[in-house]
Design a protein around this motif. Structure first.
Motif, PDB file in Angstrom:
ATOM      1  N   CYS A   1       0.841  -1.199   0.000  1.00  0.00           N
ATOM      2  CA  CYS A   1       0.000   0.000   0.000  1.00  0.00           C
ATOM      3  C   CYS A   1       0.878   1.251   0.000  1.00  0.00           C
ATOM      4  O   CYS A   1       1.927   1.290   0.644  1.00  0.00           O
ATOM      5  CB  CYS A   1      -0.908   0.010   1.224  1.00  0.00           C
TER       6      CYS A   1
ATOM      7  N   ARG B   1       0.517   5.492   0.526  1.00  0.00           N
ATOM      8  CA  ARG B   1      -0.408   6.489   1.076  1.00  0.00           C
ATOM      9  C   ARG B   1      -1.109   7.268  -0.032  1.00  0.00           C
ATOM     10  O   ARG B   1      -2.309   7.555   0.050  1.00  0.00           O
ATOM     11  CB  ARG B   1       0.352   7.428   2.003  1.00  0.00           C
TER      12      ARG B   1
ATOM     13  N   CYS C   1      -6.039  -1.436   1.704  1.00  0.00           N
ATOM     14  CA  CYS C   1      -5.102  -0.462   2.263  1.00  0.00           C
ATOM     15  C   CYS C   1      -5.714   0.360   3.399  1.00  0.00           C
ATOM     16  O   CYS C   1      -5.197   1.426   3.742  1.00  0.00           O
ATOM     17  CB  CYS C   1      -4.584   0.463   1.158  1.00  0.00           C
ATOM     18  N   ARG C   2      -6.784  -0.138   3.968  1.00  0.00           N
ATOM     19  CA  ARG C   2      -7.420   0.592   5.060  1.00  0.00           C
ATOM     20  C   ARG C   2      -6.655   0.369   6.369  1.00  0.00           C
ATOM     21  O   ARG C   2      -6.286  -0.754   6.711  1.00  0.00           O
ATOM     22  CB  ARG C   2      -8.871   0.134   5.221  1.00  0.00           C
ATOM     23  N   ASP C   3      -6.397   1.454   7.093  1.00  0.00           N
ATOM     24  CA  ASP C   3      -5.769   1.405   8.428  1.00  0.00           C
ATOM     25  C   ASP C   3      -4.389   0.750   8.411  1.00  0.00           C
ATOM     26  O   ASP C   3      -4.022   0.018   9.335  1.00  0.00           O
ATOM     27  CB  ASP C   3      -6.682   0.660   9.422  1.00  0.00           C
ATOM     28  N   LYS C   4      -3.616   1.003   7.361  1.00  0.00           N
ATOM     29  CA  LYS C   4      -2.255   0.466   7.296  1.00  0.00           C
ATOM     30  C   LYS C   4      -1.272   1.441   7.950  1.00  0.00           C
ATOM     31  O   LYS C   4      -1.508   2.648   8.031  1.00  0.00           O
ATOM     32  CB  LYS C   4      -1.848   0.223   5.843  1.00  0.00           C
ATOM     33  N   GLU C   5      -0.148   0.907   8.379  1.00  0.00           N
ATOM     34  CA  GLU C   5       0.914   1.726   8.954  1.00  0.00           C
ATOM     35  C   GLU C   5       1.953   2.011   7.874  1.00  0.00           C
ATOM     36  O   GLU C   5       2.443   1.083   7.218  1.00  0.00           O
ATOM     37  CB  GLU C   5       1.566   0.995  10.135  1.00  0.00           C
ATOM     38  N   TYR C   6       2.279   3.288   7.675  1.00  0.00           N
ATOM     39  CA  TYR C   6       3.175   3.688   6.603  1.00  0.00           C
ATOM     40  C   TYR C   6       4.494   4.220   7.158  1.00  0.00           C
ATOM     41  O   TYR C   6       4.536   4.820   8.235  1.00  0.00           O
ATOM     42  CB  TYR C   6       2.522   4.770   5.732  1.00  0.00           C
ATOM     43  N   GLY C   7       5.557   4.003   6.381  1.00  0.00           N
ATOM     44  CA  GLY C   7       6.857   4.526   6.754  1.00  0.00           C
ATOM     45  C   GLY C   7       7.031   5.953   6.265  1.00  0.00           C
ATOM     46  O   GLY C   7       6.126   6.567   5.685  1.00  0.00           O
ATOM     47  N   ASP C   8       8.226   6.501   6.468  1.00  0.00           N
ATOM     48  CA  ASP C   8       8.514   7.884   6.067  1.00  0.00           C
ATOM     49  C   ASP C   8       8.418   8.073   4.555  1.00  0.00           C
ATOM     50  O   ASP C   8       8.203   9.183   4.077  1.00  0.00           O
ATOM     51  CB  ASP C   8       9.913   8.291   6.545  1.00  0.00           C
TER      52      ASP C   8
ATOM     53  N   GLU D   1       3.684   1.151   2.810  1.00  0.00           N
ATOM     54  CA  GLU D   1       3.416   0.172   3.859  1.00  0.00           C
ATOM     55  C   GLU D   1       4.728  -0.462   4.304  1.00  0.00           C
ATOM     56  O   GLU D   1       5.650  -0.667   3.500  1.00  0.00           O
ATOM     57  CB  GLU D   1       2.461  -0.892   3.295  1.00  0.00           C
ATOM     58  N   LEU D   2       4.824  -0.784   5.592  1.00  0.00           N
ATOM     59  CA  LEU D   2       6.099  -1.229   6.141  1.00  0.00           C
ATOM     60  C   LEU D   2       6.499  -2.625   5.680  1.00  0.00           C
ATOM     61  O   LEU D   2       7.685  -2.944   5.625  1.00  0.00           O
ATOM     62  CB  LEU D   2       6.052  -1.176   7.675  1.00  0.00           C
TER      63      LEU D   2
END
Length: 409
Positions: free
Chosen positions: A91, A93, A103-110, A114-115
């Motif tokens: 995913c 952003r 891709c709902r409620d995923k944690e993203y890196g800088d 997606e991580l």
């Protein structure tokens, strides 16, 4: 490949520092075979790269094995070259809104990604020595293999167990995926490249759309793919929906999805090799600019002179010698939703690729022949000699063969 050999592969070097080439070399080409489409899609891009494009190409280069060493001048002529092409299931952003629940409620890196990522599409593109042939070998993402021991991004080791091929990328990136495919096929993987969903959207738009044929309607709410019967010229998000669909195809399997993607890849090559595209330098430059920013290559693919040689090597390959083939598999007895390699038939196929023999893949699921189709313009008539027979489960098609996607409608 033994586990000890796999450990020698370096996963990182994401920002590889390569010698800055002479300006004349920068003005040569990323003419292309397509590292991109390539990805979720296919083969054969022609493009032109200059200084800013070269910088973008090298910025995120990843080292696999020894490919940081400049390619030998006779590599293409002696044994051909193999390039691993990955489409990433990750995913981003910027595109999360169009991916729905995935891709709902995923944690993203800088970096806005997606991580954790797996490879959604795994293909090995092989360019033979003379007489030139291009073979794109597609591997099911649910294929169970002996995963090599690889170095992770944190510097630890992982792998060394029986698991899905697409998880190799999550373990150790491009390098681990290359090691897994090399061990599975016995073919040396010289270079590798990956692309994300967002990259596919950009690339298919830069190409100007590809016309595909749908035999029966495709209805897939999960992928957002809705295509009625008939011809469709697709790009951007629509192309991604077509390439991602699985449940919208007859049978709803990942194997059918590969057949559907081969319909797109064959149409893509026909467009890219057409005079309409090759003579449009504005489109070629836009495609190159999009490609080098969308693709994460291994370091061996950052030499513009080498890329130009690859491009020239495939420029005159007839459409009938672009072959899209599915790696032969059968259902895994322990889980019908997974597959394992058909080692006997795979050995026959790989030997045909090594020997550079002509062969015709069998038509498989995901597509159907177009009734009464006329030979594609520019296609080369088949030679008088019969192609080498392939086993029944070596499925696919050639670029001069017009097929239609078989939907679930």
């Amino acid at each position: 490949m033994s586990p000890s050999h796999a450990r020698t592969r370096q996963t990182l070097a994401r920002h590889g520092q390569l010698p800055r080439p002479h300006p004349v070399r920068q003005l040569l080409a990323l003419l292309g075979i397509g590292l991109a489409t390539v990805l979720v899609a296919g083969a054969g891009v022609v493009a032109f790269a200059v200084n800013d494009l070269y910088s973008a190409l090298t910025e995120d280069a990843v080292q696999i094995g020894d490919d940081a060493v400049p390619p030998g001048i006779t590599e293409l002529d002696d044994r051909g070259v193999s390039i691993l092409l990955l489409g990433l299931d990750i995913c981003e952003r910027d595109y999360a809104a169009i991916m729905g629940d995935r891709c709902r409620d995923k944690e993203y890196g800088d970096d806005g990604r997606e991580l954790v990522a797996n490879s959604d599409v795994v293909m090995l593109l092989h360019i033979s020595p003379e007489p030139r042939r291009v073979t794109v070998l597609s591997f099911p993402r649910d294929l169970m293999v002996d995963l090599p021991v690889c170095e992770t991004e944190s510097g630890e080791e992982d792998g060394g167990y029986f698991g899905q091929l697409n998880s190799a990328y999550a373990i150790g990136g491009l390098a681990c995926s290359a090691a897994a495919v090399e061990e599975l096929t016995g073919l040396p993987v010289d270079h590798a490249a990956s692309i994300t969903w967002g990259g596919v959207i950009g690339l298919t738009s830069a190409i100007g759309g590809v016309t595909v044929c749908v035999e029966t309607p495709i209805h897939d709410p999960e992928a957002g793919a809705y295509f009625e019967a008939g011809e469709h010229t697709i790009d951007g998000v629509r192309a991604l929906e077509f390439l991602r669909t699985r449940h919208g195809l007859e049978g709803g399997s990942d194997l059918a999805r590969i057949g559907n993607q081969q319909v797109y890849m064959a149409a893509l090559v026909r467009k890219l090799m057409s005079e309409e595209t090759l003579s449009d330098w504005g489109r070629l430059f836009a495609l190159a600019r999009t490609a080098v920013r969308a693709i994460e290559p291994s370091t061996g693919l950052t030499d513009p002179v080498y890329l130009a040689r690859v491009a020239l090597a495939v420029r005159n390959v007839p459409l009938s010698d672009f072959r899209f083939v599915r790696f032969p598999v059968y259902d895994w007895p322990q889980d019908p939703d997974r597959v394992v390699a058909d080692e006997v038939n795979a050995a026959t196929l790989i030997q045909s690729i090594r020997d550079n023999t002509e062969f015709a893949p069998q038509p498989g699921s995901g597509s159907v022949p177009t009734e009464g189709a006329e030979p594609t313009e520019g296609a080369t008539p088949p030679p008088s000699a019969s192609p080498t027979a392939q086993p029944d489960n070596v499925y696919g098609q050639t670029a001069d063969e017009t097929r239609c996607s078989a939907g679930n409608g």
